[in-house]
Design an enzyme around this catalytic site. Structure first.
Site, PDB file in Angstrom:
ATOM      1  N   VAL A  49       5.345  -0.596  17.771  1.00 21.65           N
ATOM      2  CA  VAL A  49       5.968  -0.174  16.819  1.00 21.65           C
ATOM      3  C   VAL A  49       5.342   1.060  16.085  1.00 21.65           C
ATOM      4  CG1 VAL A  49       7.093  -2.348  16.187  1.00 21.65           C
ATOM      5  CG2 VAL A  49       4.612  -1.873  15.390  1.00 21.65           C
ATOM      6  N   LYS A  80      -5.986   9.888  10.091  1.00 23.40           N
ATOM      7  CA  LYS A  80      -4.835  10.305   9.625  1.00 23.40           C
ATOM      8  C   LYS A  80      -5.011  10.668   7.776  1.00 23.40           C
ATOM      9  CE  LYS A  80       0.214   9.618   8.977  1.00 23.40           C
ATOM     10  NZ  LYS A  80       1.261   8.662   9.579  1.00 23.40           N
ATOM     11  N   PRO A  98       0.643  14.288   1.851  1.00 22.18           N
ATOM     12  CA  PRO A  98      -0.689  13.802   1.505  1.00 22.18           C
ATOM     13  C   PRO A  98      -0.748  12.195   1.316  1.00 22.18           C
ATOM     14  CG  PRO A  98      -0.227  14.780  -0.293  1.00 22.18           C
ATOM     15  CD  PRO A  98       0.958  14.889   0.360  1.00 22.18           C
ATOM     16  N   LEU A 336      10.751  -5.194  14.819  1.00 21.74           N
ATOM     17  CA  LEU A 336      11.997  -4.873  15.267  1.00 21.74           C
ATOM     18  C   LEU A 336      13.310  -5.934  15.244  1.00 21.74           C
ATOM     19  CD1 LEU A 336      10.934  -2.737  18.097  1.00 21.74           C
ATOM     20  CD2 LEU A 336      11.383  -2.141  15.879  1.00 21.74           C
TER      21      LEU A 336
END
Length: 513
Positions: A49, A80, A98, A336
């Protein structure tokens, strides 16, 4: 007295959703009171996912007691600090959404109102100069927040991860099995319902084994084996708002040190993701099958790979939307099986995480109180709708008219909830966060400003300080970002020092969307 406690929880399907549910629920419920069983088949492939996440995953990992450096090593992860959007507002234009703030609120109002006044004076640098996370992304730098640096941008660092979703599922399985969760390998061939209540009583494997449960968690992916194929919960199709219905994914060789952000590049009929891991790069093209063929979509993806392909292309089909009743009778759908919003803002894993938390807050007994179920479903739908609106914004707020796809997105009817939010911002730059929704004022500002939505004016309180004081404050915030950035190590250097993976090219068992 009758014992109404849930004693047996059966999770149908493994993958990221199934094993997150197993790990999280077994952590919060006593092992000697509730038995957890995951039923999955290696013959049935899983769709990971997501390889990109948002900062909330830190809370889930901490709940499980996972050491972050160990987690990064085991999942081939990188850090990240945001998402770069290329060619969304206009061709040739890019911006970064951001994590973490721009500047800081002042006098009870959001920072951007003061920046808008500063810009009107002709003195303001670009808004991104006030975001340490954007500057760190562009400079390929990273560090964790430093609480000792009070009143500086270094104390407000926010981050998430890029990782191999199949390896994350494996890590979740390790933690779940360590708490007594059992796994059963096998394909389900029959689902048996109670003839009176319609609740699922048991599932039958192709071996003939019968697995009974009190509560069933459906993590069977798009097919929704229990929630849809058995209980017919129904599905609300949102593809008129989110027309992309296909994706093709493949990994390629790493050709440079990983950047600390995801890149989403808009293309003629969709967009392409680029997700850097420690040993490879994940890529995918999300597109509308009404506007481009599968072969052409693959050609477009291949043309933009950084390095040599490592995996065969994996094509996926989906319909954006949500189950009408994600919790129906004694079945709760996750991942999902519950719904799908495309991976543009990396929300898939977050929606699993919040669903687990919501289920635990409303954890049932064997009566399965319908008002509790209704409340769960309302809150789930609200969350999906809020994320849906934020994703729609990216498509609709564009000046692109270079393809039929973008002409549709630019002119399509949008939900009234999004239209109202845009009308307020365009008039007076005000941002609101409703019902503790996922994306806060900073996120909405980043996309609106990044895609050229200009407000007519700003909050009147921003005019209540002198011009000299405004210049002093704005200069302070910009200087703070500059000084903070100078002290940060490079992203790769930080990984090398704290959490480098074993190395080598890791080929994921699944292609991740």
């Amino acid at each position: 007295m009758q014992d109404l406690r849930i004693r047996k929880v059966v999770i149908v399907g493994g993958g990221t959703a199934g094993w997150m549910a197993a790990a999280g629920m077994s952590k919060l419920l006593p092992a000697n009171q509730v038995a957890f069983r995951v039923v999955e088949s290696e013959a049935i492939g899983t769709v990971g996912v997501g390889e990109a996440t948002i900062p909330h995953i830190l809370y889930f990992n901490r709940l499980l007691g996972i050491d972050e450096n160990e987690f990064v090593r085991k999942t081939n992860a990188t850090f990240k600090t945001g998402i770069e959007f290329v060619n969304w507002g206009r061709l040739g234009q890019s911006y970064i959404h951001p994590f973490g703030p721009y500047g800081a609120p002042m006098d009870g109002i959001h920072f951007h109102h003061f920046w808008l006044r500063y810009a009107a004076m002709g003195k303001a640098p670009p808004l991104e100069r006030y975001s340490l996370m954007i500057q760190a992304a562009r400079a390929a730098k990273f560090q964790r927040p430093d609480p000792s640096k009070v009143n500086t941008a270094l104390s407000l660092i926010a981050y998430a991860f890029h990782f191999d979703a199949s390896l994350y599922a494996r890590l979740m399985r390790e933690h779940a099995e360590a708490r007594g969760v059992t796994r059963t390998e096998g394909r389900i061939t029959n689902v048996v319902q109670d003839p009176h209540s319609g609740h699922v009583q048991n599932v039958v494997l192709e071996t003939g084994e019968v697995i009974e449960g009190d509560l069933f968690i459906d993590c069977s992916g798009f097919r929704g084996l229990l929630i849809e194929q058995t209980l017919k919960a129904g599905y609300d199709d949102w593809s008129h708002y989110l027309p992309c219905d296909r994706a093709v994914a493949r990994a390629c060789e790493k050709v440079a040190d990983p950047i600390p952000y995801t890149r989403a590049t808009a293309k003629a009929s969709g967009w392409q993701w680029r997700i850097p891991l420690q040993s490879r790069t994940g890529n995918g093209h999300v597109y509308s099958s009404a506007h481009i063929s599968d072969d052409a979509a693959l050609d477009s993806l291949n043309a933009d790979l950084d390095g040599a392909p490592l995996t065969e292309p994996n094509f996926l089909r989906f319909t954006a939307g949500i189950r009408k009743s994600p919790w129906t009778k004694n079945v709760v759908s996750l991942g999902l099986a519950s719904g799908f919003l495309e991976p543009l803002e990396s929300t898939s894993i977050h929606l699993i995480q919040t669903a687990i938390a919501r289920l635990m807050t409303n954890f049932p007994d064997k009566t399965f109180n319908q008002p509790d179920i209704d409340y769960y479903n309302r809150r789930t739908r609200l969350e999906y709708e809020q994320v849906r609106d934020f994703i729609i914004l990216h498509y609709n707020a564009t000046a692109r008219d270079d393809s039929p796809f973008w002409n549709y997105c630019r002119t399509m009817e949008i939900p009234q909830t999004l239209a109202d939010r845009l009308a307020i911002y365009r008039e007076n730059a005000r941002q609101y966060r409703h019902d503790n929704e996922l994306f806060n004022e900073v996120s909405w500002l980043a996309v609106m400003q990044g895609q050229n939505i200009e407000p007519k004016r700003y909050h009147p309180i921003a005019d209540m300080i002198s011009e000299e004081e405004l210049v002093r404050r704005m200069t302070h915030f910009e200087d703070d970002v500059t000084r903070s950035l100078a002290t940060m190590p490079g992203h790769q250097a930080f990984i090398d020092q704290h959490c480098r993976s074993a190395g080598g090219c890791i080929k994921s068992a699944s292609q991740n969307v």
